[in-house]
Enzyme design. Sequence first.
Site, PDB file in Angstrom:
ATOM      1  CB  ALA A  72      -0.916  -0.003   1.222  1.00 59.91           C
ATOM      2  N   GLY A  89      -0.971  -5.736   0.009  1.00 54.85           N
ATOM      3  CA  GLY A  89      -2.133  -5.721  -0.868  1.00 54.85           C
ATOM      4  C   GLY A  89      -1.909  -6.428  -2.192  1.00 54.85           C
ATOM      5  CD  GLU A 136      -4.351  -8.095   2.048  1.00 55.19           C
ATOM      6  OE1 GLU A 136      -5.116  -8.337   2.999  1.00 55.19           O
ATOM      7  OE2 GLU A 136      -3.899  -6.950   1.806  1.00 55.19           O
ATOM      8  CD  GLU A 162      -0.119  -6.601   5.054  1.00 54.33           C
ATOM      9  OE1 GLU A 162      -0.770  -6.381   4.029  1.00 54.33           O
ATOM     10  OE2 GLU A 162       0.562  -7.651   5.219  1.00 54.33           O
TER      11      GLU A 162
END
Length: 260
Positions: free
Chosen positions: A65, A110, A113, A134
Amino acid sequence: MSYEFITLKQEGRVLTISLNRPPTNPLNGVFGQELFKAFSEAEQMEDITVVIITSALEKAFIAGADIKEMAAQDAAEAEQFSKLLQGANNILNRMKKIVIAAINGHALGGGCELALACDYRLMTSGKALIGLPEAGLGIIPGAGGTQRLPRLVGLSKALDILLRGRTMSPQEALAIGLVDKLIEPENFQAEVMQFAQELAAGAGKALGYIKAAVYEGIDFPLEQALAVERKYSAENSKTHDAKEGLTAFVEKRRPEFKNE
């Protein structure tokens, strides 16, 4: 539809969605909105059987991110950002098309993901990393990682990756089933497209219904899941491709599927 960070290119029944937000495709609100719109557009394209998601950048698929933007978010904004990315990734699971993550660089946070929400994960061999770091930043994955990773690699392996914020090499990712295949970088684009075209040559409607039955039924008790299978089997039986496939078998010829 026009995009700032995304291009869509159709080749036959294959659609390539290429991501291009230098230097590493960091996810922010604007980029997330574009992903949502592009995935929604792909979902509505009736003549597409296979979707490839890849990066136009040399070393990064999505390397996480936009940390500066995340650091400025309050709790409500953080929840909305998570909801946006979850919503975009949910489209990939929902669309009755086969989705391939063509991971041609780092897929972190992300990016990992997003790849988890795809049906296939093909990755370049080499030095690129994939994982969910994270926890090392004091945050948690918010785009589906805590839910999709355990379903893919198992609870124990997923917890270790999540709790230690682990990233891993392509070889380790392949060994635990996080990615499906490693491809040499010089052959990557060609082999991904060849694989996509082979899938796209099949009965697109049947492939879509198979995917829908798997994702819809996987968390149900068996009897309820079998009802899902019956529902999609009945719907598929009405398609041109189902009739063509059975007729071609009887007539001892190759079927001519039309994704109809």
